[in-house]
Design a protein around this motif. Structure first.
Motif, PDB file in Angstrom:
ATOM      1  N   PHE A 183       0.839  -1.199   0.000  1.00  0.00           N
ATOM      2  CA  PHE A 183       0.000   0.000   0.000  1.00  0.00           C
ATOM      3  C   PHE A 183       0.872   1.247   0.000  1.00  0.00           C
ATOM      4  CE2 PHE A 183      -3.206   2.768   2.341  1.00  0.00           C
ATOM      5  CZ  PHE A 183      -4.076   2.871   1.257  1.00  0.00           C
ATOM      6  N   LEU A 184       0.734   2.067  -1.032  1.00  0.00           N
ATOM      7  CA  LEU A 184       1.553   3.266  -1.200  1.00  0.00           C
ATOM      8  C   LEU A 184       0.845   4.476  -0.592  1.00  0.00           C
ATOM      9  CD1 LEU A 184       2.686   2.738  -4.923  1.00  0.00           C
ATOM     10  CD2 LEU A 184       3.575   1.686  -2.812  1.00  0.00           C
ATOM     11  N   ASN A 231       4.145   8.728   5.026  1.00  0.00           N
ATOM     12  CA  ASN A 231       3.602   7.437   5.436  1.00  0.00           C
ATOM     13  C   ASN A 231       3.165   7.496   6.894  1.00  0.00           C
ATOM     14  OD1 ASN A 231       2.929   4.747   5.333  1.00  0.00           O
ATOM     15  ND2 ASN A 231       5.024   3.986   5.423  1.00  0.00           N
ATOM     16  N   PHE A 232       1.954   7.015   7.178  1.00  0.00           N
ATOM     17  CA  PHE A 232       1.435   7.010   8.543  1.00  0.00           C
ATOM     18  C   PHE A 232       0.856   5.631   8.849  1.00  0.00           C
ATOM     19  CE2 PHE A 232       1.389  11.425   7.285  1.00  0.00           C
ATOM     20  CZ  PHE A 232       1.929  12.065   8.400  1.00  0.00           C
ATOM     21  N   ALA A 233       1.180   5.132  10.042  1.00  0.00           N
ATOM     22  CA  ALA A 233       0.715   3.810  10.433  1.00  0.00           C
ATOM     23  C   ALA A 233      -0.809   3.724  10.434  1.00  0.00           C
ATOM     24  CB  ALA A 233       1.268   3.458  11.815  1.00  0.00           C
ATOM     25  N   VAL A 256       9.171  -8.571   0.308  1.00  0.00           N
ATOM     26  CA  VAL A 256       7.975  -9.411   0.373  1.00  0.00           C
ATOM     27  C   VAL A 256       8.297 -10.818  -0.132  1.00  0.00           C
ATOM     28  CG1 VAL A 256       5.671  -9.769  -0.614  1.00  0.00           C
ATOM     29  CG2 VAL A 256       6.333  -7.497   0.226  1.00  0.00           C
ATOM     30  N   ALA A 257       9.040 -10.896  -1.237  1.00  0.00           N
ATOM     31  CA  ALA A 257       9.418 -12.209  -1.774  1.00  0.00           C
ATOM     32  C   ALA A 257      10.284 -12.976  -0.786  1.00  0.00           C
ATOM     33  CB  ALA A 257      10.144 -12.030  -3.106  1.00  0.00           C
ATOM     34  N   SER A 258      11.136 -12.257  -0.045  1.00  0.00           N
ATOM     35  CA  SER A 258      11.995 -12.922   0.943  1.00  0.00           C
ATOM     36  C   SER A 258      11.204 -13.529   2.089  1.00  0.00           C
ATOM     37  CB  SER A 258      13.022 -11.923   1.500  1.00  0.00           C
ATOM     38  OG  SER A 258      12.407 -11.006   2.398  1.00  0.00           O
ATOM     39  N   GLN A 259       9.953 -13.085   2.247  1.00  0.00           N
ATOM     40  CA  GLN A 259       9.075 -13.645   3.280  1.00  0.00           C
ATOM     41  C   GLN A 259       8.314 -14.878   2.789  1.00  0.00           C
ATOM     42  OE1 GLN A 259       9.364 -11.981   6.399  1.00  0.00           O
ATOM     43  NE2 GLN A 259      10.947 -11.076   5.085  1.00  0.00           N
ATOM     44  N   GLY A 260       8.617 -15.305   1.575  1.00  0.00           N
ATOM     45  CA  GLY A 260       7.979 -16.491   1.014  1.00  0.00           C
ATOM     46  C   GLY A 260       6.661 -16.216   0.317  1.00  0.00           C
ATOM     47  N   ILE A 261       6.336 -14.962   0.095  1.00  0.00           N
ATOM     48  CA  ILE A 261       5.072 -14.581  -0.548  1.00  0.00           C
ATOM     49  C   ILE A 261       5.308 -14.428  -2.051  1.00  0.00           C
ATOM     50  CG2 ILE A 261       3.343 -12.737  -0.737  1.00  0.00           C
ATOM     51  CD1 ILE A 261       3.781 -12.269   2.280  1.00  0.00           C
ATOM     52  N   ARG A 262       4.377 -14.940  -2.841  1.00  0.00           N
ATOM     53  CA  ARG A 262       4.541 -14.931  -4.290  1.00  0.00           C
ATOM     54  C   ARG A 262       3.453 -14.151  -5.026  1.00  0.00           C
ATOM     55  NH1 ARG A 262       8.652 -15.729  -2.671  1.00  0.00           N
ATOM     56  NH2 ARG A 262       9.999 -17.566  -2.842  1.00  0.00           N
ATOM     57  N   ARG A 263       2.453 -13.657  -4.303  1.00  0.00           N
ATOM     58  CA  ARG A 263       1.386 -12.878  -4.947  1.00  0.00           C
ATOM     59  C   ARG A 263       1.160 -11.587  -4.186  1.00  0.00           C
ATOM     60  NH1 ARG A 263      -3.342 -14.353  -4.549  1.00  0.00           N
ATOM     61  NH2 ARG A 263      -3.167 -16.031  -3.004  1.00  0.00           N
ATOM     62  N   VAL A 264       0.908 -10.514  -4.931  1.00  0.00           N
ATOM     63  CA  VAL A 264       0.743  -9.194  -4.322  1.00  0.00           C
ATOM     64  C   VAL A 264      -0.389  -8.438  -4.995  1.00  0.00           C
ATOM     65  CG1 VAL A 264       1.795  -6.880  -4.276  1.00  0.00           C
ATOM     66  CG2 VAL A 264       3.073  -8.826  -3.411  1.00  0.00           C
ATOM     67  N   TYR A 265      -1.174  -7.742  -4.169  1.00  0.00           N
ATOM     68  CA  TYR A 265      -2.087  -6.715  -4.654  1.00  0.00           C
ATOM     69  C   TYR A 265      -1.418  -5.368  -4.368  1.00  0.00           C
ATOM     70  CZ  TYR A 265      -5.872 -10.127  -5.090  1.00  0.00           C
ATOM     71  OH  TYR A 265      -6.654 -11.189  -5.475  1.00  0.00           O
ATOM     72  N   LEU A 266      -1.358  -4.518  -5.376  1.00  0.00           N
ATOM     73  CA  LEU A 266      -0.776  -3.194  -5.211  1.00  0.00           C
ATOM     74  C   LEU A 266      -1.895  -2.192  -4.940  1.00  0.00           C
ATOM     75  CD1 LEU A 266       1.684  -1.270  -5.376  1.00  0.00           C
ATOM     76  CD2 LEU A 266       1.238  -1.086  -7.845  1.00  0.00           C
ATOM     77  N   GLY A 267      -1.721  -1.365  -3.924  1.00  0.00           N
ATOM     78  CA  GLY A 267      -2.726  -0.359  -3.592  1.00  0.00           C
ATOM     79  C   GLY A 267      -2.090   0.992  -3.391  1.00  0.00           C
ATOM     80  N   GLY A 268      -2.912   2.026  -3.400  1.00  0.00           N
ATOM     81  CA  GLY A 268      -2.392   3.364  -3.164  1.00  0.00           C
ATOM     82  C   GLY A 268      -3.491   4.311  -2.746  1.00  0.00           C
ATOM     83  N   LEU A 269      -3.115   5.289  -1.916  1.00  0.00           N
ATOM     84  CA  LEU A 269      -4.050   6.294  -1.402  1.00  0.00           C
ATOM     85  C   LEU A 269      -3.629   7.669  -1.896  1.00  0.00           C
ATOM     86  CD1 LEU A 269      -6.353   7.193   0.575  1.00  0.00           C
ATOM     87  CD2 LEU A 269      -4.587   7.325   2.354  1.00  0.00           C
ATOM     88  N   SER A 270      -4.543   8.394  -2.539  1.00  0.00           N
ATOM     89  CA  SER A 270      -4.275   9.759  -3.000  1.00  0.00           C
ATOM     90  C   SER A 270      -3.069   9.776  -3.934  1.00  0.00           C
ATOM     91  CB  SER A 270      -4.108  10.678  -1.791  1.00  0.00           C
ATOM     92  OG  SER A 270      -4.067  12.022  -2.174  1.00  0.00           O
ATOM     93  N   GLY A 281      -0.451   8.208  -3.581  1.00  0.00           N
ATOM     94  CA  GLY A 281      -0.037   6.816  -3.713  1.00  0.00           C
ATOM     95  C   GLY A 281      -0.857   6.086  -4.756  1.00  0.00           C
ATOM     96  N   GLY A 282      -2.161   6.419  -4.857  1.00  0.00           N
ATOM     97  CA  GLY A 282      -2.982   5.845  -5.911  1.00  0.00           C
ATOM     98  C   GLY A 282      -2.540   6.321  -7.281  1.00  0.00           C
ATOM     99  N   LEU A 283      -2.220   7.611  -7.352  1.00  0.00           N
ATOM    100  CA  LEU A 283      -1.715   8.167  -8.608  1.00  0.00           C
ATOM    101  C   LEU A 283      -0.447   7.430  -9.031  1.00  0.00           C
ATOM    102  CD1 LEU A 283      -1.548  11.921  -9.508  1.00  0.00           C
ATOM    103  CD2 LEU A 283       0.468  10.480  -9.847  1.00  0.00           C
ATOM    104  N   GLY A 284       0.483   7.257  -8.091  1.00  0.00           N
ATOM    105  CA  GLY A 284       1.723   6.557  -8.403  1.00  0.00           C
ATOM    106  C   GLY A 284       1.502   5.104  -8.767  1.00  0.00           C
ATOM    107  N   ALA A 285       0.622   4.433  -8.019  1.00  0.00           N
ATOM    108  CA  ALA A 285       0.346   3.025  -8.306  1.00  0.00           C
ATOM    109  C   ALA A 285      -0.243   2.844  -9.697  1.00  0.00           C
ATOM    110  CB  ALA A 285      -0.597   2.462  -7.248  1.00  0.00           C
ATOM    111  N   SER A 286      -1.102   3.772 -10.117  1.00  0.00           N
ATOM    112  CA  SER A 286      -1.703   3.664 -11.449  1.00  0.00           C
ATOM    113  C   SER A 286      -0.648   3.817 -12.542  1.00  0.00           C
ATOM    114  CB  SER A 286      -2.804   4.712 -11.623  1.00  0.00           C
ATOM    115  OG  SER A 286      -2.265   6.030 -11.697  1.00  0.00           O
TER     116      SER A 286
END
Length: 370
Positions: A200-201, A207-209, A253-267, A269-274
Motif C-alpha cells: 500500500f503506497l 507514510n502514517f501507520a 515481500v518475496a523474501s518472506q515467502g510470498i509470491r502474490r501481491v495486490y498493489l494499492g495506493g491512497l491519493s 499513492g494511488g496516482l503513483g500506483a496507477s
C-alpha cells in the motif's frame, strides 16, 4: 601598557557583574521564549485528546517554563530540573516500549528503524497537524467536513494495536530513499505464513501507520500481509525513486515467502500506483490486482490486472470526474465504488470503503480459484 592593580580590579568586577547579570536574567529570557510555545501546545493537547506520552511532554515543558520564569525569585531550586527529568523520562519510556504484536515498523532493505521514530506518538503529531490544516483553511471545506472526527476515530482504533512507532519522524528528517526506507508491516490475521500481500503506497504528507492499519482491516479478508513503504513527504511514487522503492519492497515481500501481491495506493499513492502497475515485473512476485483510493493519474496506462477504484463523490483534490474517466478508459478490467464523501473518504466513510475493498479482494481470490 600594563593595567594597574586598580584597573585590573575594576575590570574583574565588571566582568563578574556581567556574568551575574547573565546568570540571573538568561533563564527568564529563555522562559519567556518558551512560554508562547508551551501555552499553545497545552491547548492543542486538550483539543486533540493527546496520548499519555503527549501529555507527559506538555507537562514537562510547562514545568521547565515555569521553573525558568520563576528562578530569579525562588529560594528553593529544582523545579526546572524536575521538568527536564520528566521530559527525559517520557522520551526514555517511549524508546524502550515494545511494539504491538499486530503492527511493527521495519527498515528496508535491511536494518532497524531510526530511534527517533519512537520518540513521539503518531496520534499526537498527526492530529496536531490536522487541526492546524483545518484552522488555517488549508483544506477545501467540501473535503474536510468530517476529517478531524474521522481521524480521531481512526487513531482510537489504532491505539488498540499496542505500542506504535511512526515513520513520519524519519520521513521529515529526509531519511527515506530506495537504499533505506521505513515500512509499516501488519501481519496477516489468519495465517502465520500468508500466501499473499497487499503493498500500500501512501499519499501526500508521508507514510502514517494509521492509514496502513486501516488498509489492513480489508486485507485481512484474504489473510494477507500488509506492507506500507515510505518514499518521502510528497508521496512521489511516479518517479524513479518511487519505482525503485517499490521494487525493494517487493524484494522484501518475496523474501518472506510470498509470491502474490495486490498493489494499492491512497491519493498520491494511488496516482503513483496507477503509473507503476504495468511496470511491476518481479521475477518471484505475481501481481494479482490494483486498488486505488482517492487517486489515479490521467496519464496512466490501461492496467493489465483487475482494478478497483474507490472514490469520494465530492473530492476536489483528486477530482471525481477524473477518476470516472480513468475507470471508463480501463474498461472491463476496472470496478468502481463511489461514496458520499470528499477526498478523505478512506477515513470518514471507513466502513463503506473497507467493505468494498474486502469484498473485491475476496472476489478476485475466488475468480482465481484460491
Amino acid at each position: 601598557m600594563a593595567l594597574t592593580s586598580a584597573e585590573s580590579a575594576r575590570s574583574a568586577l565588571q566582568s563578574h557583574r556581567v556574568r551575574e547579570g547573565v546568570r540571573r536574567w538568561l533563564p527568564l529570557g529563555v522562559g519567556l521564549w518558551l512560554l508562547p510555545v508551551a501555552l499553545p501546545l497545552g491547548v492543542a493537547a486538550l483539543r486533540i485528546h493527546a496520548s499519555a506520552s503527549g501529555w507527559g511532554y506538555v507537562v514537562g515543558l510547562w514545568i521547565v517554563t515555569l521553573g525558568l520564569l520563576s528562578l530569579r525569585w525562588r529560594r528553593r531550586r529544582g523545579l526546572t530540573r524536575a521538568g527536564l527529568g520528566l521530559l527525559l523520562l517520557v522520551a526514555a519510556s517511549r524508546l524502550v516500549a515494545s511494539e504491538g504484536e499486530h503492527l511493527r515498523l521495519v527498515r528496508l532493505p535491511e536494518g532497524t528503524p531510526h530511534w527517533a521514530n519512537r520518540l513521539v506518538s503518531e496520534r499526537d503529531g498527526t492530529l496536531f497537524a490536522a487541526h492546524a490544516l483545518v484552522l488555517t483553511r488549508s483544506l477545501p471545506r467540501s473535503d474536510s467536513g468530517e476529517f478531524l472526527a474521522a481521524m480521531e476515530t481512526a487513531f482510537d482504533r489504532l491505539d488498540g494495536a499496542g505500542g506504535v512507532s511512526t515513520p513520519a519522524v524519519s520521513t521529515y528528517l529526509g531519511m527515506q530513499s530506495p537504499a533505506g526506507f521505513d515500512a509499516v508491516v501488519i501481519p496477516a490475521r489468519g495465517k502465520a505464513a500468508p500466501e499473499v500481500a497487499v503493498v500500500f503506497l501512501h499519499g501526500y504528507a508521508g507514510n502514517f501507520a494509521v492509514y496502513c492499519w486501516q488498509m489492513a482491516q480489508a486485507a485481512w479478508a484474504i489473510d494477507a500481509l500488509t506492507v506500507c513503504p515510505s518514499v518521502g513527504p510528497s508521496g512521489a511514487w511516479g518517479t524513479a525513486n518511487g519505482a525503485r522503492t517499490l521494487d525493494a519492497t517487493l524484494d522484501w515481500v518475496a523474501s518472506q515467502g510470498i509470491r502474490r501481491v495486490y498493489l494499492g495506493g491512497l491519493s498520491n499513492g494511488g496516482l503513483g500506483a496507477s503509473l507503476l502497475v504495468n511496470d511491476v515485473a518481479h521475477p518471484r512476485i505475481a501481481l494479482s490486482g490494483l486498488v486505488l483510493i482517492s487517486g489515479a493519474s490521467s496519464k496512466a496506462p490501461i492496467p493489465r490486472v483487475p482494478t478497483l477504484v474507490v472514490q469520494g463523490r465530492h473530492d476536489t483534490m483528486m477530482p471525481t470526474r477524473d477518476m470516472r474517466t480513468y475507470v471508463a478508459s480501463a474498461g472491463r478490467v476496472a470496478s468502481y465504488v463511489e461514496v458520499d464523501s470528499g477526498h478523505f473518504a478512506f477515513l470518514d466513510r471507513r466502513d463503506e470503503c473497507e467493505r468494498a475493498i474486502a469484498t473485491w479482494l475476496v472476489r478476485q481470490e475466488k475468480l482465481a480459484g484460491r
